[in-house]
Design a protein around this motif. Structure first.
Motif, PDB file in Angstrom:
ATOM      1  N   THR A   1      29.343  -3.097  28.702  1.00 29.20           N
ATOM      2  CA  THR A   1      28.264  -2.553  29.526  1.00 29.20           C
ATOM      3  C   THR A   1      27.917  -3.579  30.584  1.00 29.20           C
ATOM      4  O   THR A   1      27.502  -4.689  30.276  1.00 29.20           O
ATOM      5  CB  THR A   1      27.013  -2.279  28.665  1.00 29.20           C
ATOM      6  N   LYS A   2      28.105  -3.194  31.834  1.00 26.24           N
ATOM      7  CA  LYS A   2      27.846  -4.202  32.860  1.00 26.24           C
ATOM      8  C   LYS A   2      26.353  -4.329  33.109  1.00 26.24           C
ATOM      9  O   LYS A   2      25.580  -3.369  32.923  1.00 26.24           O
ATOM     10  CB  LYS A   2      28.593  -3.862  34.137  1.00 26.24           C
ATOM     11  N   VAL A   3      25.953  -5.498  33.492  1.00 27.89           N
ATOM     12  CA  VAL A   3      24.558  -5.764  33.808  1.00 27.89           C
ATOM     13  C   VAL A   3      24.481  -6.018  35.309  1.00 27.89           C
ATOM     14  O   VAL A   3      25.007  -7.016  35.786  1.00 27.89           O
ATOM     15  CB  VAL A   3      24.032  -6.991  33.027  1.00 27.89           C
TER      16      VAL A   3
ATOM     17  N   ILE B   1      27.570  -6.910  28.608  1.00 31.30           N
ATOM     18  CA  ILE B   1      27.182  -7.115  27.218  1.00 31.30           C
ATOM     19  C   ILE B   1      27.909  -6.109  26.332  1.00 31.30           C
ATOM     20  O   ILE B   1      28.265  -5.025  26.787  1.00 31.30           O
ATOM     21  CB  ILE B   1      25.651  -6.971  27.037  1.00 31.30           C
ATOM     22  N   ILE B   2      28.138  -6.501  25.089  1.00 33.16           N
ATOM     23  CA  ILE B   2      28.702  -5.546  24.139  1.00 33.16           C
ATOM     24  C   ILE B   2      27.844  -5.528  22.877  1.00 33.16           C
ATOM     25  O   ILE B   2      27.072  -6.455  22.615  1.00 33.16           O
ATOM     26  CB  ILE B   2      30.172  -5.849  23.768  1.00 33.16           C
ATOM     27  N   ASN B   3      27.994  -4.453  22.146  1.00 38.11           N
ATOM     28  CA  ASN B   3      27.305  -4.304  20.871  1.00 38.11           C
ATOM     29  C   ASN B   3      28.120  -4.999  19.799  1.00 38.11           C
ATOM     30  O   ASN B   3      29.197  -4.553  19.439  1.00 38.11           O
ATOM     31  CB  ASN B   3      27.164  -2.807  20.574  1.00 38.11           C
TER      32      ASN B   3
ATOM     33  N   GLY C   1      25.388  -4.743  15.989  1.00 35.19           N
ATOM     34  CA  GLY C   1      23.946  -4.570  16.119  1.00 35.19           C
ATOM     35  C   GLY C   1      23.247  -5.633  16.942  1.00 35.19           C
ATOM     36  O   GLY C   1      22.042  -5.564  17.142  1.00 35.19           O
ATOM     37  N   ASP C   2      23.981  -6.625  17.395  1.00 32.97           N
ATOM     38  CA  ASP C   2      23.368  -7.609  18.276  1.00 32.97           C
ATOM     39  C   ASP C   2      23.985  -7.493  19.664  1.00 32.97           C
ATOM     40  O   ASP C   2      25.083  -6.976  19.822  1.00 32.97           O
ATOM     41  CB  ASP C   2      23.603  -9.024  17.741  1.00 32.97           C
ATOM     42  N   VAL C   3      23.270  -8.002  20.633  1.00 31.17           N
ATOM     43  CA  VAL C   3      23.773  -7.957  21.995  1.00 31.17           C
ATOM     44  C   VAL C   3      24.569  -9.228  22.258  1.00 31.17           C
ATOM     45  O   VAL C   3      24.054 -10.330  22.108  1.00 31.17           O
ATOM     46  CB  VAL C   3      22.610  -7.831  22.999  1.00 31.17           C
TER      47      VAL C   3
ATOM     48  N   PHE D   1      31.697 -13.204  29.035  1.00 33.05           N
ATOM     49  CA  PHE D   1      32.098 -13.818  30.296  1.00 33.05           C
ATOM     50  C   PHE D   1      33.582 -13.609  30.509  1.00 33.05           C
ATOM     51  O   PHE D   1      34.345 -13.478  29.551  1.00 33.05           O
ATOM     52  CB  PHE D   1      31.792 -15.318  30.265  1.00 33.05           C
TER      53      PHE D   1
ATOM     54  N   GLN E   1      19.882 -24.315  19.813  1.00 32.05           N
ATOM     55  CA  GLN E   1      20.073 -23.133  18.985  1.00 32.05           C
ATOM     56  C   GLN E   1      21.520 -22.664  19.050  1.00 32.05           C
ATOM     57  O   GLN E   1      22.105 -22.648  20.134  1.00 32.05           O
ATOM     58  CB  GLN E   1      19.199 -21.990  19.517  1.00 32.05           C
TER      59      GLN E   1
ATOM     60  N   ASN F   1      26.717   4.235  33.098  1.00 32.93           N
ATOM     61  CA  ASN F   1      25.835   3.367  32.319  1.00 32.93           C
ATOM     62  C   ASN F   1      24.472   3.996  32.074  1.00 32.93           C
ATOM     63  O   ASN F   1      24.007   4.831  32.839  1.00 32.93           O
ATOM     64  CB  ASN F   1      25.670   2.027  33.029  1.00 32.93           C
TER      65      ASN F   1
ATOM     66  N   LYS G   1      16.596  -5.266  22.072  1.00 31.02           N
ATOM     67  CA  LYS G   1      17.238  -6.515  21.671  1.00 31.02           C
ATOM     68  C   LYS G   1      17.258  -7.429  22.883  1.00 31.02           C
ATOM     69  O   LYS G   1      17.534  -6.978  23.998  1.00 31.02           O
ATOM     70  CB  LYS G   1      18.690  -6.241  21.249  1.00 31.02           C
TER      71      LYS G   1
ATOM     72  N   ILE H   1      20.599  -0.416  21.570  1.00 32.35           N
ATOM     73  CA  ILE H   1      21.878   0.145  21.142  1.00 32.35           C
ATOM     74  C   ILE H   1      21.721   1.644  20.923  1.00 32.35           C
ATOM     75  O   ILE H   1      20.898   2.078  20.121  1.00 32.35           O
ATOM     76  CB  ILE H   1      22.372  -0.554  19.865  1.00 32.35           C
TER      77      ILE H   1
ATOM     78  N   LEU I   1      25.557   0.475  24.776  1.00 34.29           N
ATOM     79  CA  LEU I   1      24.332  -0.242  25.076  1.00 34.29           C
ATOM     80  C   LEU I   1      23.630   0.378  26.280  1.00 34.29           C
ATOM     81  O   LEU I   1      24.273   0.851  27.201  1.00 34.29           O
ATOM     82  CB  LEU I   1      24.650  -1.700  25.380  1.00 34.29           C
TER      83      LEU I   1
ATOM     84  N   LEU J   1      20.535  -0.640  29.040  1.00 32.67           N
ATOM     85  CA  LEU J   1      19.660  -1.718  29.484  1.00 32.67           C
ATOM     86  C   LEU J   1      18.242  -1.186  29.644  1.00 32.67           C
ATOM     87  O   LEU J   1      18.031  -0.073  30.120  1.00 32.67           O
ATOM     88  CB  LEU J   1      20.154  -2.286  30.807  1.00 32.67           C
TER      89      LEU J   1
END
Lengths: 160, 683
Positions: free
Chosen positions: A39-41, A51-53, A56-58, A62, A91, B564, B646, B663, B669, B671
């Protein structure tokens, strides 16, 4: 979740981007994923693919080619996403890097790793832990924590 | 041990809060002895457990404060504002002493506090003999309770039938219930117990004889056994008026009469009273079980606990799990839509219902009332009005409005900042107020209410208000706006939220320490909230904060642009219009005419999907921005959507027009758009 970053192991994971063979300490590698829909931002730097799933986390992804200054090419069936755990502000953070292909795990004893040359070939030595040789080919061992701490900088590592 | 100490620290912090709120209450009602008692009690337990866990300095200083309050408790003197101010500042000092490894500095502080306390005690109460009598007085309190003349002592013989277990009755619960009604002296009897060989473990052989001193009547006692009436023999008899449980002579007498099958005449009050006098020593030294039931009127001293303490991390974890459940549930939802299986649809529907209820429930759990931080406001106003020599009253309304714990935590600082501002810059000093023929006592009011999925908090003062002309001049001087900018009054007022703008001409100690209202706005926006200001010169200034109920789950509108998906928070959405390319004017200003209004817009397709052709028909979602509208143009409005947000992670901090990602059911996903940021960037 990202576990403790294990360092000090002599095992290194190698992968290819463009003409170069790179390596990262095995402790930094958490997973290798096949290429999935990303998924492009909008409004992000070009080397940031999106970003990808990730269970369950984002997970931010790169493009290694752009990040390391290679020209963009079509993705092949060997292209995959290397999930690295890097330390950001103390972290552990998971992050994905698209690489052309993954190779294998090699063991380098500390004395086999030479410090990076400061001149020639356009290396930015700050992001390189050292150089090792495998069958007369150079392996660039990356300092992953550094690479992602300077996210705005386009790393010109190789000039083709 | 460390664990216990941590827990103790937590407990002490709660004590501090209760002390503070008690003291502030006392300021208005100096003769509220319930509050004084409560303060004394808190100090006493703080002293005791402080010593036990090795916080010696804390317990040392508290001892003196306790002595101080003993003076008021014994009604020798009335509490005055000097004492309240002193105690409040001592509590501040005590917070520093909450350490087990005291340094030189801590000792000095403790010494200073102790000296001040002793001085104050001497000043108020010249006879030193009384000061250290706290141990005795304390016992007197404990001893006082059994003397309650309203109590009556009853005898209850409870003989369950052997087969009482068969319908699931546990006699012990009944005994417990009695214990809750009053002080009990319970004897078990195993007379009926057979030999081991004959014993049937499924049967009940135990009988009970109970003396109970209670304020309840005999019917209530009978009611306890209402469900076992036919499965047990129950005898209830009055023994005496008053509490004679500890007077063994009476109890023995009574039991003797029973054994001899004679009739017992209940003891008369006077008689009982006499016995009390004789036996006072025994009474005094007895630990009582009934502290919880003395009815207390003041809300402050209401100590009955009907809640439990849960580690806030556990709540966070619970919230996370619920978020994940909702994500999984929406996946199930998608699958069910695809399969068209009516059985599956039924299950999906009920799971959706349950998970929504669970979500609301989880929400509810992590919500805490604003009241919980109200003490901080009161305290600030109390301290500041002294420092600034202004008389200010706090009026509150709707402080029972609940907000997410994490929001409340983040809200404290901005709210205190606004109140500080109102006190310092808003409320005039006495002379000025008199000259304006205003009430000498200024008022700051805090009003909270829930508006849809938002909580609105209004903080207003009846001070000098904002001077639009002055602000304008200053903003021009500071280079925030230019001479030629035409701004409405509303826009001018909101300039005070700009970085580098400070309304007071002189930098005071109270506010204006370099951090301005821009910090307030930033903090509120970080929580996806907004802050606005309304004012009228010489009349009032009102800050209006709007905050979401929760940070992690929002109601949104799922929209599509190209391939998207984007979520627009419902709280910002006003209306949705269908538009075509002719309506979207792109001349020198990008505006779209909707319902007769020219609304600036941003075509997300043009900005985000440069490679794809524009579809002929699009949708304009109008969102509120301040008191204006702004259109976000998308390709399709899919549906309403509950988004579990998230974070995009540390690596994408610079990416601020999206507050996160959610999600979708199919694993894709979406945004989540931060409408304020995106408008700021594109308008």
């Amino acid at each position: 979740m990202a576990s403790e970053i294990i360092s000090g192991l002599n095992s290194y994971f190698t992968f290819r981007i463009g003409s170069e063979l790179f390596a990262v300490n095995i402790g930094n590698v958490t997973k290798i994923l096949g290429l999935t829909d990303i998924t492009k931002v909008p409004n992000s730097p070009r080397y940031f693919k999106g970003i990808i799933n990730h269970f369950g986390d984002v997970l931010p992804v790169f493009d290694g080619r752009i990040k390391f200054g290679f020209t963009e090419t079509e993705y092949t069936k060997n292209t995959c996403i290397l999930v690295l755990v890097v330390e950001i502000e103390g972290q552990p953070v998971n992050t994905g890097v698209i690489v052309d292909s993954v190779e294998k795990v090699l063991i380098f004893e500390p004395e086999q790793i030479k410090s990076a040359p400061t001149v020639g070939k356009g290396f930015n030595s700050e992001f390189i832990l050292g150089i090792a040789t495998v069958q007369s080919e150079f392996v660039i061992i990356l300092n992953v924590d550094k690479i992602f701490s300077e996210e705005e900088i386009n790393l010109i590592i190789a000039v083709e | 041990m460390i664990l216990f100490q941590e827990r103790f620290k937590e407990e002490v912090r709660e004590y501090f809060e209760r002390l503070e709120s008690g003291l502030l209450l006392l300021e208005h009602e100096p003769e509220n002895f319930q509050v004084i008692d409560e303060i004394f009690r808190i100090m006493h337990s703080m002293k005791g457990s402080g010593g036990m866990f090795g916080f010696d300095l804390l317990s040392d200083v508290t001892h003196d404060l306790e002595s101080l309050f003993d003076i008021f408790r014994s009604k020798k003197m009335q509490v005055n504002s000097e004492v309240i101010s002193f105690t409040l500042s001592s509590i501040d000092g005590l917070q520093h002493l909450l350490t087990q490894e005291p340094t030189e500095e801590h000792y000095l502080l403790a010494k200073k506090l102790k000296e001040e306390a002793v001085m104050l005690i001497k000043k108020l109460n010249p006879s030193p003999a009384e000061i250290n009598s706290d141990e005795n007085t304390n016992e007197r309190v404990v001893g006082n309770r059994p003397l309650d003349a309203n109590q009556i002592t009853y005898f209850i013989a409870f003989k369950p039938n052997e087969n009482i277990f068969e319908n699931g009755t546990n006699p012990l619960y009944l005994i417990d219930e009695l214990n809750a009604l009053g002080e009990c002296n319970t004897q078990m009897s195993f007379d009926q117990l057979p030999d081991l060989m004959q014993l049937d473990p499924g049967k009940c052989y135990t009988t009970w004889e109970i003396f109970i001193a209670t304020t309840e009547d005999i019917e209530t006692l009978q009611d306890v056994f209402i469900f076992v009436n036919d499965k047990a023999t129950i005898e209830i008899e009055k023994v005496s008026t008053g509490n004679v449980i500890h007077v063994e002579a009476i109890l023995a007498d009574f039991l003797n009469t029973r054994i001899n099958s004679e009739t017992w005449t209940p003891l008369e009050p006077e008689l009982a009273e006499d016995i009390f006098q004789e036996d006072e020593k025994t009474v005094v030294l007895t630990e009582t079980k009934q502290s919880g039931e003395t009815p207390k009127t003041a809300a402050f001293s209401n100590t009955t606990v009907d809640s439990i303490r849960v580690d806030s991390q556990k709540i966070d974890q619970y919230m996370n799990l619920v978020s994940e459940l909702i994500t999984a549930q929406s996946r199930l939802d998608m699958l069910s839509l695809k399969l068209h299986n009516s059985d599956l649809e039924l299950i999906t529907e009920s799971i959706e219902k349950i998970s929504r209820q669970l979500r609301d429930n989880a929400f509810d759990m992590s919500l805490i009332p604003l009241q919980s931080i109200a003490v901080r406001f009161k305290r600030l106003i109390h301290d500041l009005s002294k420092t600034l020599d202004k008389q200010v009253e706090l009026a509150t309304d709707g402080l029972d409005t609940e907000l997410d714990k994490s929001i409340i935590e983040k809200l404290i600082e901005p709210l205190l900042h606004i109140i500080r501002n109102s006190l310092d810059h808003g409320i005039e000093n006495k002379e000025e107020r008199a000259a304006k023929s205003k009430n000498e006592v200024g008022t700051i009011s805090i009003k909270a209410s829930t508006v849809g999925s938002y909580v609105q908090i209004e903080i207003s003062d009846d001070g000098r208000g904002l001077d639009a002309a002055k602000i304008r001049t200053k903003a021009i001087a500071k280079g925030i706006i230019t001479e030629h900018d035409k701004l409405s009054e509303y826009e001018i007022f909101n300039l005070i939220f700009e970085p580098g703008f400070s309304t007071s001409e002189l930098v005071t100690d109270v506010s204006g320490r370099g951090v301005g209202l821009d910090v307030v706005r930033r903090k509120v926006q970080e929580m996806r909230g907004s802050v606005e200001i309304e004012s009228e010169l010489n009349l009032f200034t009102k800050f209006i904060l709007k905050l979401p109920l929760s940070l992690s789950i929002i109601d949104g509108l799922l929209t599509r642009v190209g391939d998207n998906y984007y979520v627009i928070p419902s709280s910002a959405v006003k209306k949705i219009f269908m538009v075509n390319q002719q309506m979207l004017k792109k001349d020198f200003r990008q505006v779209v005419e909707l319902e007769g209004n020219q609304i600036p817009y941003m075509n997300m397709h043009e900005e985000f999907e440069t490679e794809l052709d524009l579809p002929e028909n699009q949708y304009a979602v109008t969102v509120s921005y301040g008191n204006q509208s702004f259109g976000l143009v998308v390709d399709e409005v899919v549906r309403e959507y509950q988004a579990v947000i998230k974070s995009l992670g540390k690596l994408l901090n610079s990416q601020d027009i999206f507050s996160g990602a959610s999600i979708l059911g199919n694993g894709q996903l979406a945004l989540v758009i931060d409408t304020n940021k995106i408008i700021q960037k594109y308008s």
